[in-house]
Design a protein around this motif. Structure first.
Motif, PDB file in Angstrom:
ATOM      1  N   LEU A  66       0.820  -1.216   0.000  1.00  0.00           N
ATOM      2  CA  LEU A  66       0.000   0.000   0.000  1.00  0.00           C
ATOM      3  C   LEU A  66       0.855   1.268   0.000  1.00  0.00           C
ATOM      4  O   LEU A  66       0.489   2.257  -0.635  1.00  0.00           O
ATOM      5  CB  LEU A  66      -0.968  -0.002   1.188  1.00  0.00           C
ATOM      6  N   SER A  67       1.992   1.222   0.694  1.00  0.00           N
ATOM      7  CA  SER A  67       2.870   2.403   0.676  1.00  0.00           C
ATOM      8  C   SER A  67       3.351   2.662  -0.740  1.00  0.00           C
ATOM      9  O   SER A  67       3.289   3.792  -1.240  1.00  0.00           O
ATOM     10  CB  SER A  67       4.094   2.209   1.577  1.00  0.00           C
ATOM     11  N   ILE A  73       0.594   6.561  -6.803  1.00  0.00           N
ATOM     12  CA  ILE A  73      -0.559   7.386  -7.180  1.00  0.00           C
ATOM     13  C   ILE A  73      -0.221   8.868  -6.992  1.00  0.00           C
ATOM     14  O   ILE A  73      -0.446   9.690  -7.885  1.00  0.00           O
ATOM     15  CB  ILE A  73      -1.794   7.009  -6.335  1.00  0.00           C
ATOM     16  N   LEU A  74       0.360   9.187  -5.828  1.00  0.00           N
ATOM     17  CA  LEU A  74       0.684  10.584  -5.527  1.00  0.00           C
ATOM     18  C   LEU A  74       1.697  11.156  -6.510  1.00  0.00           C
ATOM     19  O   LEU A  74       1.661  12.332  -6.847  1.00  0.00           O
ATOM     20  CB  LEU A  74       1.244  10.703  -4.101  1.00  0.00           C
ATOM     21  N   PRO A  78      -0.025  13.376 -10.847  1.00  0.00           N
ATOM     22  CA  PRO A  78       0.334  14.756 -11.199  1.00  0.00           C
ATOM     23  C   PRO A  78       1.354  14.825 -12.334  1.00  0.00           C
ATOM     24  O   PRO A  78       1.235  15.641 -13.242  1.00  0.00           O
ATOM     25  CB  PRO A  78       0.943  15.312  -9.908  1.00  0.00           C
ATOM     26  N   LEU A  79       2.325  13.924 -12.275  1.00  0.00           N
ATOM     27  CA  LEU A  79       3.362  13.917 -13.314  1.00  0.00           C
ATOM     28  C   LEU A  79       2.738  13.621 -14.680  1.00  0.00           C
ATOM     29  O   LEU A  79       3.052  14.264 -15.682  1.00  0.00           O
ATOM     30  CB  LEU A  79       4.411  12.857 -12.968  1.00  0.00           C
ATOM     31  N   GLY A  80       1.845  12.650 -14.696  1.00  0.00           N
ATOM     32  CA  GLY A  80       1.190  12.277 -15.951  1.00  0.00           C
ATOM     33  C   GLY A  80       0.338  13.415 -16.501  1.00  0.00           C
ATOM     34  O   GLY A  80       0.327  13.674 -17.699  1.00  0.00           O
ATOM     35  N   LEU A  81      -0.370  14.105 -15.603  1.00  0.00           N
ATOM     36  CA  LEU A  81      -1.197  15.235 -16.026  1.00  0.00           C
ATOM     37  C   LEU A  81      -0.327  16.320 -16.654  1.00  0.00           C
ATOM     38  O   LEU A  81      -0.638  16.883 -17.695  1.00  0.00           O
ATOM     39  CB  LEU A  81      -1.961  15.816 -14.827  1.00  0.00           C
ATOM     40  N   SER A 132       4.097   2.791 -10.862  1.00  0.00           N
ATOM     41  CA  SER A 132       4.091   4.125 -11.467  1.00  0.00           C
ATOM     42  C   SER A 132       3.819   4.091 -12.965  1.00  0.00           C
ATOM     43  O   SER A 132       3.090   4.938 -13.480  1.00  0.00           O
ATOM     44  CB  SER A 132       5.431   4.816 -11.225  1.00  0.00           C
ATOM     45  N   TRP A 133       4.380   3.113 -13.662  1.00  0.00           N
ATOM     46  CA  TRP A 133       4.286   3.144 -15.129  1.00  0.00           C
ATOM     47  C   TRP A 133       2.865   3.046 -15.646  1.00  0.00           C
ATOM     48  O   TRP A 133       2.473   3.881 -16.466  1.00  0.00           O
ATOM     49  CB  TRP A 133       5.189   2.072 -15.754  1.00  0.00           C
TER      50      TRP A 133
END
Lengths: 251, 270
Positions: A66-67, A73-74, A78-81, A132-133
């Motif tokens: 979960l960490s 997600i965090l 934002p990076l993707g946006l 992340s990917w």
């Protein structure tokens, strides 16, 4: 009545598997030493639960996965946006990101271990990396796939870039972002298990591997069943969150 | 004399020598050339032309979504510098936000305008009512028919109370019956609100039925070929059965015929 019938149809295959698992070893069709009957495995799991080992392993695994998942997600949304919003940046970066996505995280575990050691940091970073990917790439493509007419329509109402992003790009990208999150959810458990099998003193991966090494076969299966249930539960949770956020979709 | 005609027909949109050139595969491409047109305040002007003549480009320029390469566009005498809530655009493909209910779609422009939240709901309900969608406020676009979606889009554009409504073939994707009833409703809305409407269509019938004037465009590069004044003795009853309707229709058709042939020639050549 039809609801009952539907429930029966939906669970038939699962029930059949469970029955076979119980029956075939008892009938001697499969070797009960390697594949003990289901009830034996469940009993082992129950004992591990009462003994406190199982909760301990589950806790260790959940904290790590979960960490890593949460951090992904965090970080990735934002990076993707951002990357998706700036078209030239996306055009440049996406091929590179595809390379990383397609480089199996598992292949990189030795690299992580080399740099970060064998502690918790490594495992969480490892999960973070793997999760992340899909989130990143789906978010980018979600932002880029926003219907140009909607952007045009919003612009015609005098909406500036910031509000355009907030009121059009972001909500339009939500379904794609969730697809990424759901994929990442599956990865989070998958890759963690691997990491725990290779180097850990706790966690479900460790439990399964350790049980197999010391020939506690029912314990091994208990671990596997737990993982499977956790995966199902996790996916169910993500799907219901996804539904809440995309009631407007046709499908 | 001058003052009288000024009060009688005030120019709402002034299009002065407007041209628009794109670069397509390194080649300059002239979509519009030397457009001169005045749209009067409160007028319903329809715009017809062969496909590819730059009708939509002209509408984008009036909306401020793009800038002309030459000439200028004036709204109330002031040059257009970008999009604004003094103009509302209605697109053929509705352009509704699929994640917003009908009500929330109508509220979009109100949010952009800074209308307080409490007032927004009331206004949205009022305009959905006006286009005959009372009771459908909470439906999402995918739960509405094409005609209803276009009604929502029209309500959305009316809600922020623009002076000018720019409509780009809004009824082209609808079936004949829905189209006819929406045409009638649009005329009602226009009479009730007194908006200045510029309405693009490829249907001569629609142009003559809706427009007080019909501007006919040439094939690419688009110019204004002629502006036809349409007036009927009475707008009561079935306008389409009026002999005058047929005469206007024929006139616009003859103006368009040569242009359509030229446009098809261009298409074959490219």
């Amino acid at each position: 009545m039809s609801a009952v019938r539907r429930a029966a149809a939906r669970s038939a295959a699962v029930l059949l598997l469970l029955a076979a698992w119980e029956g075939l070893p008892r009938l001697g069709v499969v070797d009960p030493v390697f594949v003990p009957p289901l009830s034996v495995n469940l009993q082992a799991g129950y004992d591990l639960l009462l003994g406190g080992q199982l909760p301990e392993h589950v806790r260790a695994s959940l904290v790590r996965s979960l960490s890593g998942f949460g951090l992904a997600i965090l970080l990735a949304i934002p990076l993707g946006l951002l990357i998706g919003w700036y078209r030239p940046v996306a055009d440049t970066l996406v091929p590179l990101l595809e390379v990383f996505r397609n480089t199996s995280a598992v292949a990189l575990l030795p690299v992580f271990t080399l740099i970060l050691g064998i502690g918790e940091t490594t495992k969480i970073t490892f999960v973070l990396y793997a999760c992340s990917w899909p989130i990143l790439l789906n978010t980018i493509s979600g932002v880029r796939a926003v219907e140009p007419l909607l952007v045009k329509s919003a612009r015609s109402m005098g909406v500036g870039p910031v509000r355009l992003f907030q009121k059009v790009i972001l909500p339009a990208a939500v379904p794609a972002v969730f697809t990424g999150i759901r994929l990442a959810g599956a990865y989070a458990i998958l890759v963690l298990l691997f990491a725990e099998m290779v180097g850990a003193k706790a966690g479900l991966g460790y439990l399964i591997q350790d049980a197999q090494f010391s020939f506690r076969i029912p314990d091994m299966y208990a671990g596997i069943i737990t993982i499977s249930l956790l995966g199902l539960l996790f996916n169910l949770l993500l799907v219901s969150v996804e539904r809440r956020f995309s009631t407007w979709r046709t499908t | 004399m001058t003052t009288l005609s000024e009060t009688a027909v005030r120019t709402k949109i002034g299009i002065r020598g407007v041209g628009r050139t794109f670069t397509v595969r390194g080649e300059p491409f002239t979509a519009l050339a030397d457009i001169d047109l005045d749209v009067r305040e409160g007028e319903f002007l329809t715009l017809v032309g062969p496909s590819g003549c730059g009708k939509s480009t002209l509408l984008d320029l009036i909306a401020g979504l793009a800038a002309p390469s030459s000439g200028e566009i004036l709204i109330d005498g002031a040059p257009v510098t970008g999009p604004g809530l003094d103009r509302g655009v209605v697109f053929q493909q509705y352009a509704l936000f699929p994640w917003r209910s009908a009500r929330a779609n109508v509220e979009f422009g109100l949010e952009a305008k800074g209308v307080p939240r409490r007032e927004r709901a009331g206004r949205a309900r009022h305009y959905l009512d006006l286009v005959g969608l009372a009771g459908f406020e909470d439906r999402y676009p995918h739960e509405l028919s094409g005609g209803m979606r276009q009604r929502v889009a029209i309500a959305r554009s009316l809600a922020f109370d623009p002076d000018v409504l720019l409509m780009d073939e809004p009824f082209a994707a609808l079936d004949a019956q829905t189209r006819e009833s929406l045409q009638g409703e649009l005329l009602d809305v226009w009479r009730k609100t007194g908006k200045t409407i510029v309405f693009i269509t490829h249907s001569i019938d629609e142009a003559v039925y809706l427009g007080q004037r019909v501007a006919v465009m040439t094939s690419r590069p688009g110019r204004i070929k002629e502006v036809v004044e349409v007036s009927f003795d009475s707008r009561e009853g079935d306008l389409r059965a009026d002999p005058a309707f047929g005469a206007y229709r024929h006139h616009v058709w003859s103006l368009l015929r040569a242009e359509v042939a030229a446009a098809q020639e261009q298409e074959r050549a490219s």
